[in-house]
Design a protein around this motif. Structure first.
Motif, PDB file in Angstrom:
ATOM      1  N   HIS A  22       0.747  -1.206  -0.063  1.00  0.00           N
ATOM      2  CA  HIS A  22       0.087   0.216   0.077  1.00  0.00           C
ATOM      3  C   HIS A  22       0.796   1.342  -0.173  1.00  0.00           C
ATOM      4  O   HIS A  22       0.577   2.243  -0.810  1.00  0.00           O
ATOM      5  CB  HIS A  22      -1.001   0.124   1.228  1.00  0.00           C
ATOM      6  N   GLN A  23       1.796   1.184   0.875  1.00  0.00           N
ATOM      7  CA  GLN A  23       2.847   2.446   0.869  1.00  0.00           C
ATOM      8  C   GLN A  23       3.560   2.695  -0.448  1.00  0.00           C
ATOM      9  O   GLN A  23       3.694   3.947  -1.009  1.00  0.00           O
ATOM     10  CB  GLN A  23       3.892   2.445   1.914  1.00  0.00           C
ATOM     11  N   SER A  24       4.011   1.568  -1.405  1.00  0.00           N
ATOM     12  CA  SER A  24       4.817   1.708  -2.533  1.00  0.00           C
ATOM     13  C   SER A  24       3.710   2.238  -3.511  1.00  0.00           C
ATOM     14  O   SER A  24       4.073   2.875  -4.327  1.00  0.00           O
ATOM     15  CB  SER A  24       5.038   0.132  -2.871  1.00  0.00           C
ATOM     16  N   LEU A  25       2.457   1.857  -3.220  1.00  0.00           N
ATOM     17  CA  LEU A  25       1.263   2.420  -4.353  1.00  0.00           C
ATOM     18  C   LEU A  25       0.951   3.761  -3.987  1.00  0.00           C
ATOM     19  O   LEU A  25       0.076   4.290  -4.808  1.00  0.00           O
ATOM     20  CB  LEU A  25       0.226   1.446  -4.433  1.00  0.00           C
ATOM     21  N   ASP A  26       1.318   4.298  -2.752  1.00  0.00           N
ATOM     22  CA  ASP A  26       0.603   5.629  -2.388  1.00  0.00           C
ATOM     23  C   ASP A  26      -0.671   5.680  -2.182  1.00  0.00           C
ATOM     24  O   ASP A  26      -1.408   6.538  -2.376  1.00  0.00           O
ATOM     25  CB  ASP A  26       1.267   6.914  -3.235  1.00  0.00           C
ATOM     26  N   TYR A  27      -1.195   4.583  -1.870  1.00  0.00           N
ATOM     27  CA  TYR A  27      -2.888   4.266  -1.678  1.00  0.00           C
ATOM     28  C   TYR A  27      -3.235   5.320  -0.627  1.00  0.00           C
ATOM     29  O   TYR A  27      -2.651   5.427   0.371  1.00  0.00           O
ATOM     30  CB  TYR A  27      -2.853   2.781  -1.177  1.00  0.00           C
ATOM     31  N   THR A  28      -4.460   5.928  -1.027  1.00  0.00           N
ATOM     32  CA  THR A  28      -5.002   6.646   0.296  1.00  0.00           C
ATOM     33  C   THR A  28      -6.740   6.324   0.352  1.00  0.00           C
ATOM     34  O   THR A  28      -7.002   5.947   1.488  1.00  0.00           O
ATOM     35  CB  THR A  28      -5.208   8.321  -0.373  1.00  0.00           C
ATOM     36  N   ASP A  29      -7.186   5.963  -0.777  1.00  0.00           N
ATOM     37  CA  ASP A  29      -8.687   5.380  -0.418  1.00  0.00           C
ATOM     38  C   ASP A  29      -9.176   4.630  -1.868  1.00  0.00           C
ATOM     39  O   ASP A  29      -8.607   4.790  -2.998  1.00  0.00           O
ATOM     40  CB  ASP A  29      -9.658   6.730  -0.072  1.00  0.00           C
ATOM     41  N   GLY A  30     -10.445   4.291  -1.628  1.00  0.00           N
ATOM     42  CA  GLY A  30     -10.871   3.498  -2.660  1.00  0.00           C
ATOM     43  C   GLY A  30     -10.573   2.253  -3.170  1.00  0.00           C
ATOM     44  O   GLY A  30     -10.003   1.439  -2.500  1.00  0.00           O
ATOM     45  N   ALA A  31     -10.945   1.789  -4.507  1.00  0.00           N
ATOM     46  CA  ALA A  31     -10.491   0.372  -5.170  1.00  0.00           C
ATOM     47  C   ALA A  31      -9.125   0.323  -5.284  1.00  0.00           C
ATOM     48  O   ALA A  31      -8.226   1.345  -5.908  1.00  0.00           O
ATOM     49  CB  ALA A  31     -11.295   0.190  -6.201  1.00  0.00           C
TER      50      ALA A  31
END
Length: 309
Positions: A22-31
């Motif tokens: 998640h950190q590598s993808l810079d995930y914040t919210d959503g799918a």
């Protein structure tokens, strides 16, 4: 089948590897976009059909169950898939995920994520085909699959934002559907995560339509419980839940099937009221129960009786 609870150390280890994704993808919210996950992990995705001769051309030169080589020639993969009744698998030495193209599209996302979880969990490399009754015990196989289910769930429902959505309002099947759309996942996988991650007294079942059961399918395939429910209501089985469903579920093939307020006794004999509702999505019937209150009991005092909460 009851959901299995992992020990805290295993949960922490899986959480770490998933959080890094998640950190590598810079995930914040959503799918979560699985294409981005596969690119990050350098995983290849292929679809197969057993009636497609091109399958053999897509496969590896060897495949293992545990430490045992079961495929010496690519052509034997077809036999292995049939033997293990596989809808998806991860091939570690080729970093390839194979998914049966004949399964419904809505389920492919979960199967793919489950196999990604196998690839992420370091100790799963030797156990990706499951139990052949010689290299893995049934208990070990169930644990490995439970770990992949947990990892897949954590990947599709990132812990922080998922918890915020889950706790933002009272849980119901309608709320589960809203959350499933937000994260782009199936209602079934969303229901499982909402219940298993809850600190409340709640449970869910996934299985057959009580008024339209198929003879070749288990009445209830999965009985998913929160930890608190599994402890306090260890006396409750899926057989009892099925009997309750027969009391209130209607006959229509899809949509809401009914709701009931039901008194359920815990392991100590205390009575609690749960609201239970069922919904059919055409493939499965999903049932969710949520605790509402403890029932007052009548206690004799002299020649009178008083109500105690």
């Amino acid at each position: 089948m009851n959901n299995l609870f992992l020990d805290p150390r295993t949960v922490r280890d899986i959480d770490k590897v998933v959080d890094r994704v998640h950190q590598s993808l810079d995930y914040t919210d959503g799918a979560i976009r699985l294409l981005e996950v596969r690119d990050l992990l350098k995983l290849d995705l292929k679809y197969y059909r057993l009636d497609d001769p091109g399958l053999i051309d897509e496969v590896i030169h060897k495949l293992k169950v545990g430490a045992k080589q079961v495929i010496a020639r690519p052509g034997l993969l077809v036999e292995a898939i049939r033997k293990f009744d596989l809808s998806a698998l991860f091939v570690p030495d080729r970093k390839r995920i194979l998914i049966d193209d004949s399964i419904p599209d809505l389920k492919k996302r979960w199967y793919e994520t489950h196999e990604i979880a196998h690839s992420l969990i370091p100790w799963h490399a030797d156990y990706t085909l499951g139990d052949d009754r010689t290299t893995l015990s049934q208990g070990c196989h169930e644990r490995i699959e439970a770990e992949a289910n947990y990892g897949g769930g954590r990947l599709l429902f990132p812990n922080g934002v998922f918890t915020q959505h889950r706790l933002s309002s009272t849980m119901s099947l309608a709320r589960v559907r809203e959350i499933s759309k937000h994260f782009g996942n199936t209602i079934t996988s969303t229901l499982w995560r909402c219940v298993e991650q809850s600190d409340e007294l709640t449970f869910a079942t996934i299985g057959e339509h009580p008024r339209r059961p198929r003879d070749d399918k288990p009445r209830i395939e999965y009985f998913v419980r929160s930890k608190t429910f599994a402890t306090q209501f260890a006396n409750i089985t899926d057989t009892e839940v099925w009997a309750w469903m027969l009391e209130y579920c209607g006959y229509k093939p899809t949509g809401p099937l009914g709701t009931i307020d039901l008194n359920i006794q815990d392991v100590n004999g205390n009575s609690h009221v749960f609201v239970i509702e069922s919904f059919s999505n055409g493939y499965n019937t999903l049932t969710m129960a949520r605790w509402t209150r403890q029932t007052a009991i009548s206690v004799p005092v002299g020649d009178r009786r008083i109500l105690c909460p």
